[in-house]
Design a protein around this motif. Sequence first.
Motif, PDB file in Angstrom:
ATOM      1  N   PHE A   1     -37.340  10.221  13.507  1.00 51.61           N
ATOM      2  CA  PHE A   1     -37.711  10.321  12.095  1.00 51.61           C
ATOM      3  C   PHE A   1     -36.540  10.662  11.179  1.00 51.61           C
ATOM      4  O   PHE A   1     -36.567  10.311  10.001  1.00 51.61           O
ATOM      5  CB  PHE A   1     -38.845  11.334  11.923  1.00 51.61           C
ATOM      6  N   LEU A   2     -35.527  11.334  11.701  1.00 51.59           N
ATOM      7  CA  LEU A   2     -34.357  11.710  10.905  1.00 51.59           C
ATOM      8  C   LEU A   2     -33.105  11.408  11.737  1.00 51.59           C
ATOM      9  O   LEU A   2     -32.587  12.288  12.426  1.00 51.59           O
ATOM     10  CB  LEU A   2     -34.431  13.188  10.523  1.00 51.59           C
ATOM     11  N   PRO A   3     -32.616  10.154  11.697  1.00 55.70           N
ATOM     12  CA  PRO A   3     -31.519   9.733  12.572  1.00 55.70           C
ATOM     13  C   PRO A   3     -30.263  10.596  12.486  1.00 55.70           C
ATOM     14  O   PRO A   3     -29.518  10.685  13.469  1.00 55.70           O
ATOM     15  CB  PRO A   3     -31.218   8.303  12.105  1.00 55.70           C
ATOM     16  N   GLU A   4     -30.025  11.248  11.360  1.00 52.87           N
ATOM     17  CA  GLU A   4     -28.824  12.080  11.244  1.00 52.87           C
ATOM     18  C   GLU A   4     -28.881  13.292  12.174  1.00 52.87           C
ATOM     19  O   GLU A   4     -27.875  13.944  12.411  1.00 52.87           O
ATOM     20  CB  GLU A   4     -28.585  12.524   9.802  1.00 52.87           C
TER      21      GLU A   4
ATOM     22  N   GLU B   1     -25.858   6.307  -0.651  1.00 53.03           N
ATOM     23  CA  GLU B   1     -25.500   7.481   0.145  1.00 53.03           C
ATOM     24  C   GLU B   1     -26.638   7.865   1.097  1.00 53.03           C
ATOM     25  O   GLU B   1     -26.391   8.215   2.243  1.00 53.03           O
ATOM     26  CB  GLU B   1     -25.181   8.676  -0.763  1.00 53.03           C
ATOM     27  N   GLU B   2     -27.890   7.792   0.627  1.00 56.69           N
ATOM     28  CA  GLU B   2     -29.025   8.202   1.442  1.00 56.69           C
ATOM     29  C   GLU B   2     -29.189   7.346   2.688  1.00 56.69           C
ATOM     30  O   GLU B   2     -29.713   7.806   3.690  1.00 56.69           O
ATOM     31  CB  GLU B   2     -30.322   8.152   0.622  1.00 56.69           C
ATOM     32  N   THR B   3     -28.760   6.101   2.633  1.00 57.19           N
ATOM     33  CA  THR B   3     -28.920   5.214   3.788  1.00 57.19           C
ATOM     34  C   THR B   3     -27.728   5.289   4.748  1.00 57.19           C
ATOM     35  O   THR B   3     -27.768   4.699   5.814  1.00 57.19           O
ATOM     36  CB  THR B   3     -29.122   3.758   3.334  1.00 57.19           C
ATOM     37  N   THR B   4     -26.688   6.005   4.369  1.00 56.29           N
ATOM     38  CA  THR B   4     -25.515   6.149   5.217  1.00 56.29           C
ATOM     39  C   THR B   4     -25.673   7.383   6.096  1.00 56.29           C
ATOM     40  O   THR B   4     -25.841   8.486   5.588  1.00 56.29           O
ATOM     41  CB  THR B   4     -24.235   6.296   4.352  1.00 56.29           C
ATOM     42  N   VAL B   5     -25.649   7.189   7.411  1.00 54.84           N
ATOM     43  CA  VAL B   5     -25.718   8.320   8.332  1.00 54.84           C
ATOM     44  C   VAL B   5     -24.297   8.710   8.686  1.00 54.84           C
ATOM     45  O   VAL B   5     -23.510   7.897   9.156  1.00 54.84           O
ATOM     46  CB  VAL B   5     -26.528   7.969   9.609  1.00 54.84           C
TER      47      VAL B   5
ATOM     48  N   PHE C   1     -27.195  13.926   4.113  1.00 58.33           N
ATOM     49  CA  PHE C   1     -26.992  13.733   2.683  1.00 58.33           C
ATOM     50  C   PHE C   1     -27.978  14.605   1.923  1.00 58.33           C
ATOM     51  O   PHE C   1     -29.172  14.606   2.203  1.00 58.33           O
ATOM     52  CB  PHE C   1     -27.188  12.264   2.290  1.00 58.33           C
ATOM     53  N   CYS C   2     -27.463  15.367   0.971  1.00 58.42           N
ATOM     54  CA  CYS C   2     -28.295  16.264   0.168  1.00 58.42           C
ATOM     55  C   CYS C   2     -28.094  15.968  -1.314  1.00 58.42           C
ATOM     56  O   CYS C   2     -26.962  15.958  -1.790  1.00 58.42           O
ATOM     57  CB  CYS C   2     -27.936  17.725   0.440  1.00 58.42           C
ATOM     58  N   LYS C   3     -29.203  15.711  -1.993  1.00 56.28           N
ATOM     59  CA  LYS C   3     -29.141  15.495  -3.442  1.00 56.28           C
ATOM     60  C   LYS C   3     -28.832  16.793  -4.161  1.00 56.28           C
ATOM     61  O   LYS C   3     -28.219  16.788  -5.219  1.00 56.28           O
ATOM     62  CB  LYS C   3     -30.467  14.936  -3.952  1.00 56.28           C
TER      63      LYS C   3
ATOM     64  N   THR D   1     -24.041  17.190  -5.067  1.00 58.63           N
ATOM     65  CA  THR D   1     -24.518  16.090  -4.239  1.00 58.63           C
ATOM     66  C   THR D   1     -23.459  15.700  -3.212  1.00 58.63           C
ATOM     67  O   THR D   1     -22.281  15.564  -3.557  1.00 58.63           O
ATOM     68  CB  THR D   1     -24.857  14.878  -5.125  1.00 58.63           C
ATOM     69  N   GLY D   2     -23.888  15.533  -1.977  1.00 60.22           N
ATOM     70  CA  GLY D   2     -22.955  15.123  -0.942  1.00 60.22           C
ATOM     71  C   GLY D   2     -23.510  15.373   0.441  1.00 60.22           C
ATOM     72  O   GLY D   2     -24.711  15.570   0.628  1.00 60.22           O
ATOM     73  N   TYR D   3     -22.630  15.362   1.408  1.00 59.58           N
ATOM     74  CA  TYR D   3     -22.999  15.548   2.810  1.00 59.58           C
ATOM     75  C   TYR D   3     -22.717  16.992   3.218  1.00 59.58           C
ATOM     76  O   TYR D   3     -21.594  17.463   3.127  1.00 59.58           O
ATOM     77  CB  TYR D   3     -22.204  14.594   3.700  1.00 59.58           C
ATOM     78  N   TYR D   4     -23.766  17.659   3.683  1.00 60.73           N
ATOM     79  CA  TYR D   4     -23.646  19.032   4.154  1.00 60.73           C
ATOM     80  C   TYR D   4     -23.775  19.028   5.671  1.00 60.73           C
ATOM     81  O   TYR D   4     -24.598  18.313   6.239  1.00 60.73           O
ATOM     82  CB  TYR D   4     -24.739  19.916   3.543  1.00 60.73           C
TER      83      TYR D   4
END
Length: 162
Positions: A19-22, A62-66, A72-74, A80-83
Motif C-alpha cells: 500500500f505504501l511502496p516507499e 514528486e508524490e509519484t516518485t519513490v 514525500f511530505c507536503k 515540502t520535500g522528502y523526509y
Amino acid sequence: MTGYITKPPGQVNASLIEFLPELESEYSKYPMKHERWLQPNEQGPKGEPCFVAATTTTEAEEETTVKKDYTFCKKGPNGTGYYSLMCRISYINLHNRIGSVAPTGCGGGCPCFASQANREEHDRYDDCKRVIFMRSVCSVPNDKKASNHVINSATAMSNAPM
C-alpha cells in the motif's frame, strides 16, 4: 508480536510495501526498534540528510516518485520535500495519506458482502493502517512500545468514567 498487530513481521512488511511502496526500506521494517526519531536537520544512520527539498515544480510529480528511505511530505518543519523514514513527520504524513490508497469494491460498503480476495486485501490494508497510526502517535520509533501505547490508551479510554 502480540498486541495491536497480530500478524507475523513478514506479512506486515509485505502489506506495508503493497500500500505504501516507499516503506520498502530497512528503516521502516516491522517491527521497528530504533532508539529515537531523528529530526529533519540531522543525518541518518548512513550519513544521509534526513530532509531533501522537493526539486520539481509540481507536487503530483514528486508524490509519484519513490525515493529510497524517504517519503514525500507536503507538510513538514522544513517545508515540502522528502523526509527520512527515521523522522516521525514521515509517518504523520503517511497517516494523512493512507486513506487515499484504501482498497475499493466492498459490495455495498460492507466487507461481509465482498469476495474472499477483497476481504483479505482489506485485512492487509488494515494492518498497514494500524502500523502507520501507531508510528505516527508514538514518541519513539519502536513498534513494541507503540503497540503498548495504543493498547494502554484504548484501555484507559474504555475504563474512564462516563
